[in-house]
Design a protein around this motif. Structure first.
Motif, PDB file in Angstrom:
ATOM      1  N   GLU A 142      15.977  -3.244   6.288  1.00  0.00           N
ATOM      2  CA  GLU A 142      14.642  -3.252   6.886  1.00  0.00           C
ATOM      3  C   GLU A 142      14.175  -1.846   7.211  1.00  0.00           C
ATOM      4  OE1 GLU A 142      11.134  -3.671   8.772  1.00  0.00           O
ATOM      5  OE2 GLU A 142      12.789  -2.712   9.845  1.00  0.00           O
ATOM      6  N   ARG A 143      15.099  -0.993   7.662  1.00  0.00           N
ATOM      7  CA  ARG A 143      14.723   0.385   8.009  1.00  0.00           C
ATOM      8  C   ARG A 143      14.379   1.216   6.779  1.00  0.00           C
ATOM      9  NH1 ARG A 143      19.209   2.868  11.754  1.00  0.00           N
ATOM     10  NH2 ARG A 143      20.625   1.532  10.570  1.00  0.00           N
ATOM     11  N   GLU A 144      14.868   0.805   5.625  1.00  0.00           N
ATOM     12  CA  GLU A 144      14.602   1.569   4.393  1.00  0.00           C
ATOM     13  C   GLU A 144      13.254   1.219   3.758  1.00  0.00           C
ATOM     14  OE1 GLU A 144      16.091   3.998   3.095  1.00  0.00           O
ATOM     15  OE2 GLU A 144      18.194   4.008   3.739  1.00  0.00           O
ATOM     16  N   ILE A 145      12.642   0.143   4.189  1.00  0.00           N
ATOM     17  CA  ILE A 145      11.385  -0.289   3.579  1.00  0.00           C
ATOM     18  C   ILE A 145      10.248   0.659   3.976  1.00  0.00           C
ATOM     19  CG2 ILE A 145       9.632  -2.120   3.539  1.00  0.00           C
ATOM     20  CD1 ILE A 145      11.919  -4.126   3.903  1.00  0.00           C
ATOM     21  N   ASP A 146       9.500   1.099   2.999  1.00  0.00           N
ATOM     22  CA  ASP A 146       8.314   1.930   3.225  1.00  0.00           C
ATOM     23  C   ASP A 146       7.151   1.001   3.563  1.00  0.00           C
ATOM     24  OD1 ASP A 146       6.172   3.629   3.250  1.00  0.00           O
ATOM     25  OD2 ASP A 146       6.313   4.204   1.137  1.00  0.00           O
ATOM     26  N   ARG A 147       6.728   1.033   4.812  1.00  0.00           N
ATOM     27  CA  ARG A 147       5.676   0.115   5.263  1.00  0.00           C
ATOM     28  C   ARG A 147       4.307   0.453   4.683  1.00  0.00           C
ATOM     29  NH1 ARG A 147       7.025  -2.714  10.312  1.00  0.00           N
ATOM     30  NH2 ARG A 147       9.279  -2.545  10.581  1.00  0.00           N
ATOM     31  N   GLU A 148       4.173   1.644   4.133  1.00  0.00           N
ATOM     32  CA  GLU A 148       2.900   2.032   3.544  1.00  0.00           C
ATOM     33  C   GLU A 148       2.812   1.656   2.065  1.00  0.00           C
ATOM     34  OE1 GLU A 148       0.540   3.271   5.489  1.00  0.00           O
ATOM     35  OE2 GLU A 148       1.968   3.139   7.159  1.00  0.00           O
ATOM     36  N   GLY A 149       3.935   1.319   1.460  1.00  0.00           N
ATOM     37  CA  GLY A 149       3.951   1.011   0.034  1.00  0.00           C
ATOM     38  C   GLY A 149       4.044  -0.476  -0.240  1.00  0.00           C
ATOM     39  N   TYR A 150       3.675  -0.890  -1.442  1.00  0.00           N
ATOM     40  CA  TYR A 150       3.741  -2.293  -1.844  1.00  0.00           C
ATOM     41  C   TYR A 150       5.209  -2.656  -2.066  1.00  0.00           C
ATOM     42  CZ  TYR A 150       2.848  -6.601  -4.459  1.00  0.00           C
ATOM     43  OH  TYR A 150       2.832  -7.904  -4.873  1.00  0.00           O
ATOM     44  N   ILE A 151       5.628  -3.750  -1.472  1.00  0.00           N
ATOM     45  CA  ILE A 151       7.048  -4.067  -1.426  1.00  0.00           C
ATOM     46  C   ILE A 151       7.660  -4.287  -2.812  1.00  0.00           C
ATOM     47  CG2 ILE A 151       6.653  -6.542  -1.075  1.00  0.00           C
ATOM     48  CD1 ILE A 151       9.526  -4.366   0.334  1.00  0.00           C
ATOM     49  N   LEU A 152       6.945  -4.909  -3.734  1.00  0.00           N
ATOM     50  CA  LEU A 152       7.532  -5.207  -5.037  1.00  0.00           C
ATOM     51  C   LEU A 152       7.739  -3.948  -5.882  1.00  0.00           C
ATOM     52  CD1 LEU A 152       5.866  -8.599  -6.061  1.00  0.00           C
ATOM     53  CD2 LEU A 152       8.040  -8.180  -4.891  1.00  0.00           C
ATOM     54  N   ASN A 153       7.122  -2.855  -5.460  1.00  0.00           N
ATOM     55  CA  ASN A 153       7.377  -1.580  -6.141  1.00  0.00           C
ATOM     56  C   ASN A 153       8.608  -0.867  -5.574  1.00  0.00           C
ATOM     57  OD1 ASN A 153       5.133  -1.892  -7.785  1.00  0.00           O
ATOM     58  ND2 ASN A 153       3.764  -0.807  -6.366  1.00  0.00           N
ATOM     59  N   GLN A 154       9.199  -1.437  -4.530  1.00  0.00           N
ATOM     60  CA  GLN A 154      10.345  -0.799  -3.873  1.00  0.00           C
ATOM     61  C   GLN A 154      11.660  -1.532  -4.111  1.00  0.00           C
ATOM     62  OE1 GLN A 154       9.560   0.236   0.359  1.00  0.00           O
ATOM     63  NE2 GLN A 154       7.490  -0.546   0.035  1.00  0.00           N
ATOM     64  N   THR A 155      11.597  -2.726  -4.658  1.00  0.00           N
ATOM     65  CA  THR A 155      12.780  -3.592  -4.660  1.00  0.00           C
ATOM     66  C   THR A 155      13.966  -3.002  -5.427  1.00  0.00           C
ATOM     67  OG1 THR A 155      11.908  -4.816  -6.557  1.00  0.00           O
ATOM     68  CG2 THR A 155      11.378  -5.666  -4.377  1.00  0.00           C
ATOM     69  N   SER A 156      13.720  -2.396  -6.559  1.00  0.00           N
ATOM     70  CA  SER A 156      14.823  -1.851  -7.359  1.00  0.00           C
ATOM     71  C   SER A 156      15.564  -0.761  -6.595  1.00  0.00           C
ATOM     72  CB  SER A 156      14.306  -1.299  -8.689  1.00  0.00           C
ATOM     73  OG  SER A 156      13.781  -2.335  -9.489  1.00  0.00           O
ATOM     74  N   ALA A 157      14.801   0.142  -5.976  1.00  0.00           N
ATOM     75  CA  ALA A 157      15.420   1.239  -5.221  1.00  0.00           C
ATOM     76  C   ALA A 157      16.167   0.709  -3.999  1.00  0.00           C
ATOM     77  CB  ALA A 157      14.356   2.246  -4.792  1.00  0.00           C
ATOM     78  N   LEU A 158      15.595  -0.287  -3.340  1.00  0.00           N
ATOM     79  CA  LEU A 158      16.245  -0.855  -2.154  1.00  0.00           C
ATOM     80  C   LEU A 158      17.542  -1.576  -2.525  1.00  0.00           C
ATOM     81  CD1 LEU A 158      13.066  -2.227  -0.333  1.00  0.00           C
ATOM     82  CD2 LEU A 158      14.504  -0.332   0.442  1.00  0.00           C
ATOM     83  N   ARG A 159      17.499  -2.316  -3.617  1.00  0.00           N
ATOM     84  CA  ARG A 159      18.719  -3.002  -4.066  1.00  0.00           C
ATOM     85  C   ARG A 159      19.810  -1.997  -4.438  1.00  0.00           C
ATOM     86  NH1 ARG A 159      18.913  -8.087  -6.340  1.00  0.00           N
ATOM     87  NH2 ARG A 159      19.686  -7.249  -8.324  1.00  0.00           N
ATOM     88  N   GLU A 160      19.411  -0.894  -5.032  1.00  0.00           N
ATOM     89  CA  GLU A 160      20.379   0.131  -5.417  1.00  0.00           C
ATOM     90  C   GLU A 160      21.022   0.773  -4.182  1.00  0.00           C
ATOM     91  OE1 GLU A 160      22.672   2.487  -7.935  1.00  0.00           O
ATOM     92  OE2 GLU A 160      21.426   0.723  -8.382  1.00  0.00           O
ATOM     93  N   LYS A 161      20.202   1.033  -3.158  1.00  0.00           N
ATOM     94  CA  LYS A 161      20.737   1.623  -1.931  1.00  0.00           C
ATOM     95  C   LYS A 161      21.764   0.703  -1.279  1.00  0.00           C
ATOM     96  CE  LYS A 161      16.884   4.672  -0.681  1.00  0.00           C
ATOM     97  NZ  LYS A 161      15.820   4.963   0.303  1.00  0.00           N
ATOM     98  N   MET A 162      21.463  -0.586  -1.225  1.00  0.00           N
ATOM     99  CA  MET A 162      22.412  -1.529  -0.622  1.00  0.00           C
ATOM    100  C   MET A 162      23.667  -1.659  -1.493  1.00  0.00           C
ATOM    101  SD  MET A 162      20.910  -2.297   2.196  1.00  0.00           S
ATOM    102  CE  MET A 162      20.081  -0.692   2.159  1.00  0.00           C
ATOM    103  N   HIS A 163      23.486  -1.643  -2.802  1.00  0.00           N
ATOM    104  CA  HIS A 163      24.629  -1.720  -3.720  1.00  0.00           C
ATOM    105  C   HIS A 163      25.582  -0.547  -3.508  1.00  0.00           C
ATOM    106  CE1 HIS A 163      26.735  -1.063  -7.611  1.00  0.00           C
ATOM    107  NE2 HIS A 163      26.815  -2.387  -7.605  1.00  0.00           N
ATOM    108  N   ASN A 164      25.028   0.623  -3.229  1.00  0.00           N
ATOM    109  CA  ASN A 164      25.844   1.820  -3.049  1.00  0.00           C
ATOM    110  C   ASN A 164      26.657   1.808  -1.756  1.00  0.00           C
ATOM    111  OD1 ASN A 164      24.949   2.864  -5.477  1.00  0.00           O
ATOM    112  ND2 ASN A 164      23.305   4.064  -4.549  1.00  0.00           N
ATOM    113  N   MET A 165      26.347   0.891  -0.858  1.00  0.00           N
ATOM    114  CA  MET A 165      27.092   0.783   0.399  1.00  0.00           C
ATOM    115  C   MET A 165      28.304  -0.134   0.278  1.00  0.00           C
ATOM    116  SD  MET A 165      24.058   0.498   3.245  1.00  0.00           S
ATOM    117  CE  MET A 165      22.727   1.705   3.328  1.00  0.00           C
TER     118      MET A 165
END
Length: 309
Positions: A142-165
């Motif tokens: 939730e903290r990684e989500i850019d509230r100013e950007g459209y969420i579906l344009n962020q999903t790949s990057a967010l999934r990658e960040k969680m995968h790296n953990m």
């Protein structure tokens, strides 16, 4: 299923939703942070096929997981990954949860929600450990989500960040649960929907928990912790007002039922202050007109929080 206690009924679960929302209004970056985190936890728990009672425990932990962070500045430092030591607010949160009978079962999850997997000294199958890991991932996401950007344009990057953990910060099983649920676009759209609180109230996993005014008064230490402990100037204010109100009720000869309701009103009268920044509450000098306007807002915020209960 509804849990009811005799007397005038108060919807405790609605009160939880109101407190969760109010805790996050002190800063725009925090808006709906805890409820979004709770939604992510709910969906991962469903994917893990946890028992309904365990899903509810996790959801309740997530709803107020930052309750041990008493100031907006402290919450922002955690939110922006700047805080080096998160342990104090996790321990405070655990203690606050243990004061409420129907929240006590979620206390361990709150305590562990900032403990990386590499520092956890328990098995992932130990009670509440996997759930705490779900809460940790959910909050980080939730903290990684850019509230100013459209969420579906962020999903790949967010999934990658969680995968790296996976394997170090978050247990691999928990990351895999997230990767499964996050393949669905509906997950992301529901997570960022403006009506998320109503969606969670009516479709979420928390049963309706009801109690009368006397039952709510048993949460006095809980309310004192989230209202008064934020500032040294108000550390005993709520308890003092509550005690005076009860004494006045006795002097006026009011029946016990009315005195209990008055005492509850006194206990909750400053609930809206959790939406006022601490730098205003603790300002040593005279308030500006804008700052005083924010102080005056707290009584209306208290009304709106309690009006939905």
């Amino acid at each position: 299923m509804k849990t009811r206690i005799s007397g005038k009924q108060i919807n405790m679960s609605d009160l939880m939703f109101s407190i969760s929302e109010a805790m996050d209004v002190a800063h725009h970056k925090l808006a709906l942070h805890q409820l979004r985190t709770a939604y992510i936890c709910w969906k991962m728990a469903e994917e893990a096929v946890l028992a309904p009672a365990q899903i509810e425990k996790l959801f309740l932990a997530a709803m107020l997981h930052d309750i041990g962070a008493f100031t907006a500045l402290e919450k922002i430092s955690h939110y922006e990954f700047e805080a080096e030591d998160c342990e104090p607010h996790c321990l405070r949160g655990e203690l606050i949860y243990r004061q409420v009978p129907w929240l006590a079962a979620s206390a361990k999850m709150v305590r562990l929600h900032h403990t990386p997997w590499c520092r956890c000294n328990e098995s992932i199958d130990a009670p509440d450990v996997m759930e705490a890991q779900m809460l940790m991932l959910a909050e980080k996401l939730e903290r990684e989500i850019d509230r100013e950007g459209y969420i579906l344009n962020q999903t790949s990057a967010l999934r990658e960040k969680m995968h790296n953990m996976a394997g170090k910060i978050i247990h691999t099983r928990v990351v895999e649960l997230f990767l499964c649920i996050s393949e669905n676009e509906a997950f992301w759209l529901e997570l960022t929907a403006p009506n998320l609180m109503n969606f969670l109230k009516y479709k979420g996993p928390v049963q309706h928990i009801y109690g009368d005014a006397a039952a709510a008064l048993k949460m006095e230490e809980f309310f004192t912790a989230i209202i008064d402990f934020r500032s040294k100037y108000t550390a005993s204010h709520t308890a003092g007002v509550s005690s005076c109100t009860n004494s006045l009720g006795i002097l006026l000869g009011l029946p016990e039922s009315e005195r209990v309701e008055l005492e509850l009103a006194a206990t909750l009268h400053d609930l809206g202050k959790i939406g006022v920044p601490n730098e205003i509450l603790e300002k040593p000098g005279q308030l500006t007109r804008q700052e005083f306007a924010m102080i005056k807002m707290h009584s209306y915020l208290t009304f709106t929080l309690l009006d939905s209960v």
